[in-house]
Design a protein around this motif. Structure first.
Motif, short mmCIF file in Angstrom:
data_model
loop_
_atom_site.label_atom_id
_atom_site.label_comp_id
_atom_site.label_asym_id
_atom_site.label_seq_id
_atom_site.Cartn_x
_atom_site.Cartn_y
_atom_site.Cartn_z
N VAL A 36 0.83 -1.21 0.00
CA VAL A 36 0.00 0.00 0.00
C VAL A 36 0.87 1.26 0.00
N ALA A 37 1.98 1.20 0.71
CA ALA A 37 2.84 2.38 0.86
C ALA A 37 3.38 2.89 -0.46
N THR A 38 3.54 2.00 -1.43
CA THR A 38 4.14 2.41 -2.71
C THR A 38 3.19 2.27 -3.90
N ALA A 39 1.97 1.81 -3.65
CA ALA A 39 1.07 1.49 -4.77
C ALA A 39 0.71 2.71 -5.61
N ALA A 40 0.38 3.82 -4.96
CA ALA A 40 -0.09 4.98 -5.70
C ALA A 40 0.91 5.45 -6.74
N SER A 41 2.19 5.39 -6.40
CA SER A 41 3.22 5.86 -7.34
C SER A 41 3.34 4.95 -8.56
N ALA A 100 2.11 11.64 -10.85
CA ALA A 100 2.23 12.51 -9.68
C ALA A 100 1.15 13.59 -9.68
N SER A 101 0.82 14.12 -10.84
CA SER A 101 -0.20 15.17 -10.90
C SER A 101 -1.57 14.64 -10.51
N PHE A 102 -1.89 13.42 -10.90
CA PHE A 102 -3.18 12.85 -10.52
C PHE A 102 -3.23 12.62 -9.01
N ILE A 103 -2.13 12.12 -8.44
CA ILE A 103 -2.07 11.90 -6.99
C ILE A 103 -2.29 13.21 -6.24
N ASP A 104 -1.72 14.30 -6.75
CA ASP A 104 -1.87 15.61 -6.11
C ASP A 104 -3.28 16.16 -6.25
N TYR A 124 -6.19 14.46 -7.09
CA TYR A 124 -7.33 13.61 -6.72
C TYR A 124 -6.98 12.71 -5.52
N PRO A 125 -6.62 13.33 -4.40
CA PRO A 125 -6.19 12.52 -3.24
C PRO A 125 -7.28 11.58 -2.73
N ASP A 126 -8.54 11.98 -2.83
CA ASP A 126 -9.62 11.13 -2.32
C ASP A 126 -9.75 9.85 -3.15
N VAL A 127 -9.57 9.98 -4.46
CA VAL A 127 -9.65 8.81 -5.33
C VAL A 127 -8.50 7.86 -5.02
N VAL A 128 -7.31 8.41 -4.87
CA VAL A 128 -6.13 7.60 -4.57
C VAL A 128 -6.28 6.92 -3.21
N LYS A 129 -6.79 7.66 -2.22
CA LYS A 129 -6.97 7.09 -0.88
C LYS A 129 -7.98 5.94 -0.91
N SER A 138 -1.05 6.85 -16.35
CA SER A 138 -0.13 5.86 -15.81
C SER A 138 -0.79 4.49 -15.87
N HIS A 139 -0.65 3.67 -14.82
CA HIS A 139 -1.00 2.25 -14.90
C HIS A 139 -2.51 1.98 -14.78
#
Length: 260
Positions: free
Chosen positions: A146-151, A156-160, A162-167, A238-239
């Motif tokens: 889980v700690a590295t999945a988002a990357s 990086a722009s999507f993670i920044d 859309y944090p709720d979606v990533v969480k 990304s993936h």
């Protein structure tokens, strides 16, 4: 949610839309559930009879102990279609689901009109890395993944942005079955369709993310170069491209999985 239980495996699945429409089955990526397809369900259920399921070891499907293999992942799809009395369907799978789709195209082409193989490869990673990941998860659970999945999943722009979606996706991964995840890692460790791609005789679209570090554009191009009736589509993502770029992804589904 309905469960298809054939004693070997209990598959959690859901259907959306009118059963008289063409059937379209979605197959999830490693560490997710069928809920990852919500943007596609919302957009496409008026045109298709959509079938989503949790791959064995994932979501609310059962997680039998012991390493899985690609034959099992693919046969689960065929068994589910049989259970639902669907002779022929469209297919869309991402990452691990795309590997499942390759097996289906090779072994059961008569059951599919067209397959979209998204963010996948004929051989994903290498055996040692998958074996190490399976061991890690069995020893320490899913938290290190889980700690590295988002990357791996998103830019990086999507993670920044859309944090709720990533969480939500990360939380779903954390709540999953360690045994099921590890067993699917072991399936992926030896899954390799490179020698069989030339035998595929059903239309295929290979969708790749231009920013995907896991299954690259080169991986997708390799597949297209070796599958006789394949088309390459590139999406700016990304993936987990269906979540990062849902509108573009849905448009490609409409374009390539036309029902005419």
């Amino acid at each position: 949610m309905p469960i298809f239980d054939n004693q070997e495996i209990a598959l959690n699945y859901a259907t959306f839309g009118d059963s008289s429409n063409p059937a379209l089955i979605f197959s999830n990526s490693l560490g997710t559930s069928y809920h990852m397809w919500q943007p596609q369900i919302d957009a496409l259920q008026n045109a298709y009879f959509i079938i989503c399921y949790d791959t064995r070891g994932h979501g609310k499907s059962s997680a039998p102990t012991g390493r899985y293999n690609l034959d099992q992942l693919g046969q689960d799809v065929i068994n589910l279609l049989d259970y639902l009395n669907i002779d022929k369907a469209f297919f869309c799978g991402i990452s691990m689901g795309g590997m499942t789709g390759q097996w289906l195209a090779i072994n059961h082409p008569e059951r599919f009109h067209h397959l979209m193989l998204c963010n996948t490869a004929a051989k994903i990673g290498n055996e040692a890395v998958w074996a190490d990941r399976a061991q890690l998860v069995r020893e320490q659970g899913l938290d290190p993944i889980v700690a590295t999945a988002a990357s791996r999943w998103f830019t990086a722009s999507f993670i920044d942005n859309y944090p709720d979606v990533v969480k939500a996706l990360s939380d779903a991964l954390a709540a999953g079955s360690s045994e099921g995840y590890a067993s699917c890692c072991e399936a992926l460790s030896v899954a390799d369709t490179r020698e069989q791609l030339q035998d595929i005789r059903v239309p295929v679209t290979v969708l790749v993310g231009s920013e995907d570090p896991v299954t690259t554009v080169a991986d997708g191009q390799y597949m297209v170069d070796h599958i006789p009736n394949a088309t390459l589509a590139i999406i700016d993502a990304s993936h987990i491209s269906n979540i990062e770029q849902p509108e573009a992804f849905n448009q490609l589904v409409r374009q390539y999985l036309n029902t005419q």
